[in-house]
Scaffold this active site. Structure first.
Site, mmCIF file in Angstrom:
data_model
loop_
_atom_site.group_PDB
_atom_site.id
_atom_site.type_symbol
_atom_site.label_atom_id
_atom_site.label_comp_id
_atom_site.label_asym_id
_atom_site.label_seq_id
_atom_site.Cartn_x
_atom_site.Cartn_y
_atom_site.Cartn_z
ATOM 1 N N THR A 177 0.894 -1.340 -0.098
ATOM 2 C CA THR A 177 -0.106 -0.021 -0.008
ATOM 3 C C THR A 177 0.836 1.253 0.030
ATOM 4 O OG1 THR A 177 -1.692 -1.235 1.184
ATOM 5 C CG2 THR A 177 -1.766 1.008 1.375
ATOM 6 N N ARG A 205 -13.172 -9.169 -1.267
ATOM 7 C CA ARG A 205 -12.438 -8.489 0.063
ATOM 8 C C ARG A 205 -11.908 -6.912 -0.111
ATOM 9 N NH1 ARG A 205 -7.450 -6.175 1.922
ATOM 10 N NH2 ARG A 205 -7.218 -6.328 4.053
ATOM 11 N N GLY A 207 -10.102 -3.541 2.121
ATOM 12 C CA GLY A 207 -9.290 -3.755 3.428
ATOM 13 C C GLY A 207 -9.929 -2.147 4.015
ATOM 14 N N ASP A 208 -8.754 -1.729 4.888
ATOM 15 C CA ASP A 208 -8.913 -0.335 5.232
ATOM 16 C C ASP A 208 -8.882 0.727 4.441
ATOM 17 O OD1 ASP A 208 -6.260 -1.420 5.333
ATOM 18 O OD2 ASP A 208 -5.657 0.468 6.420
ATOM 19 N N GLY A 229 -1.146 -1.673 6.595
ATOM 20 C CA GLY A 229 -1.010 -2.508 7.716
ATOM 21 C C GLY A 229 -2.017 -3.649 7.356
ATOM 22 N N GLY A 231 -5.163 -4.973 7.192
ATOM 23 C CA GLY A 231 -6.650 -3.916 7.028
ATOM 24 C C GLY A 231 -7.730 -4.502 7.980
HETATM 25 N N1 ASP Z 1 -4.038 -1.928 4.531
HETATM 26 C C1 ASP Z 1 -4.015 -2.680 3.179
HETATM 27 C C2 ASP Z 1 -5.208 -3.761 3.272
HETATM 28 O O1 ASP Z 1 -5.560 -4.307 3.964
HETATM 29 C C3 ASP Z 1 -2.771 -3.657 2.789
HETATM 30 C C4 ASP Z 1 -1.518 -2.846 3.292
HETATM 31 O O2 ASP Z 1 -1.174 -1.815 3.913
HETATM 32 O O3 ASP Z 1 -0.404 -3.207 2.602
HETATM 33 O O4 ASP Z 1 -5.613 -3.991 2.031
#
Ligand code: ASP
Length: 309
Positions: A177, A205, A207-208, A229, A231
């Site tokens: 990310t 799916r 994520g955050d 991080g 997610g």
């Molecule tokens: N936060 C991102 C997710 O969960 C992944 C990442 O930060 O690399 O999709």
């Protein structure tokens, strides 16, 4: 002196220095430098924070080393589904896209959602239709093919496993990310975050990163935040808004609020990762609870750093 500044990240992860080769390290540092300076250039010319964060994230999305845009990881069906969001701290306007395919720069599409639609969040096919309508650049699947990402997917594709770039089991090259936060000369804050998510992800799916208040948030009266991080944990901890709230309602400063979230609340539920943050006065924080986080920051007060560990 009024502070203007920008911070960017290219993902947090278990980056063991012993396993990093000098060539790769140089490439990552160069990628961060280019994104940082291109965003800062806009601020230096008295430009807007929102333009600066978009520009920096586009640079990172176009760099195959990072898990966003061109370098996005493979899903369970061998495709790429990207998430991105952007927020303007001046008016709390926000735009977000989830599970989008074939979009060259998801952050650009998120901004178009913010500025050219009545909505905040668009997903999948509908988001693609909107992208065509507002002339966002579309690429075919080959554009997103990357040998390393493909190998990473082949290793787990027939299993039920999914893999975050932050997974403890992942080799050191797998980082994720991207994001940027900035404060411009007029005191406006902005945040942008973009990701390919996790390798072998399925069922749509999300994520955050595209969720406003979780992976991305900006509010001129507190701070601008972009997260990276695991997610699922970041979602449960409502990370970005939590930092802002502790400043707004708890009277905390940026540093204390960031540390509380990253080193206490997230750890307590098992979440790993980090964030980049800039506050209303231009103070920058780059906390993480993993072994490293690709990160860089620059301001008009002499701050200039590009770091991994
Ligand atoms: N936060 C991102 C997710 O969960 C992944 C990442 O930060 O690399 O999709």
């Amino acid at each position: 002196m009024k502070k203007t500044g920008i911070a960017i990240h290219g993902g947090a992860g278990t980056i063991l220095k012993s396993q990093m080769n000098p060539e790769l390290e140089k490439n990552y540092l160069n990628g961060l430098k280019q994104a940082l300076e291109s965003g800062y250039e806009i601020l230096k010319k008295d430009g807007n924070a929102i333009d600066a964060v978009e520009k920096a994230v586009i640079e990172l999305e176009n760099n195959p080393l990072f898990n966003a845009g061109k370098g996005s990881v493979f899903t369970n069906t061998g495709k790429h589904e990207m998430d991105a969001s952007i927020m303007n701290g001046e008016n709390l306007e926000a735009g977000s896209v989830c599970c989008v395919k074939q979009i060259k720069n998801p952050i650009e599409l998120a901004r178009k959602v913010m500025e050219k639609s009545d909505h905040v969040m668009l997903t999948g096919e509908g988001a693609l239709d909107f992208a065509k309508l507002v002339n966002c650049k579309i690429e075919n699947d080959n554009y997103f093919f990357d040998e390393f990402r493909h190998k990473q997917w082949l290793e787990i594709k027939d299993t039920d496993k999914f893999q975050l770039d932050h997974s403890k089991k992942t080799p050191p090259e797998k980082f994720g990310t991207v994001g940027a936060v900035a404060r411009d000369n007029n005191g406006n804050l902005a945040a942008a975050t973009s990701t390919g998510g996790m390798t072998n992800k399925k069922f749509g799916r999300i994520g955050d990163s595209p969720v406003i208040g979780v992976g991305n948030y900006a509010n001129n009266s507190t701070c601008a935040i972009s997260c990276t991080g695991s997610g699922e944990y970041f979602l449960r901890a409502v990370v970005a808004y939590d930092v802002s709230s502790m400043m707004e309602f708890g009277g905390m400063n940026l540093e204390d609020a960031c540390n509380k979230v990253i080193h206490e609340r997230l750890l307590k539920i098992g979440g790993d990762g980090g964030l980049i943050a800039i506050d209303h006065s231009g103070n920058i924080q780059l906390p993480f609870n993993t072994e490293g986080m690709y990160r860089a920051a620059m301001d008009n007060n002499g701050l200039y750093k590009i770091e991994i560990y």
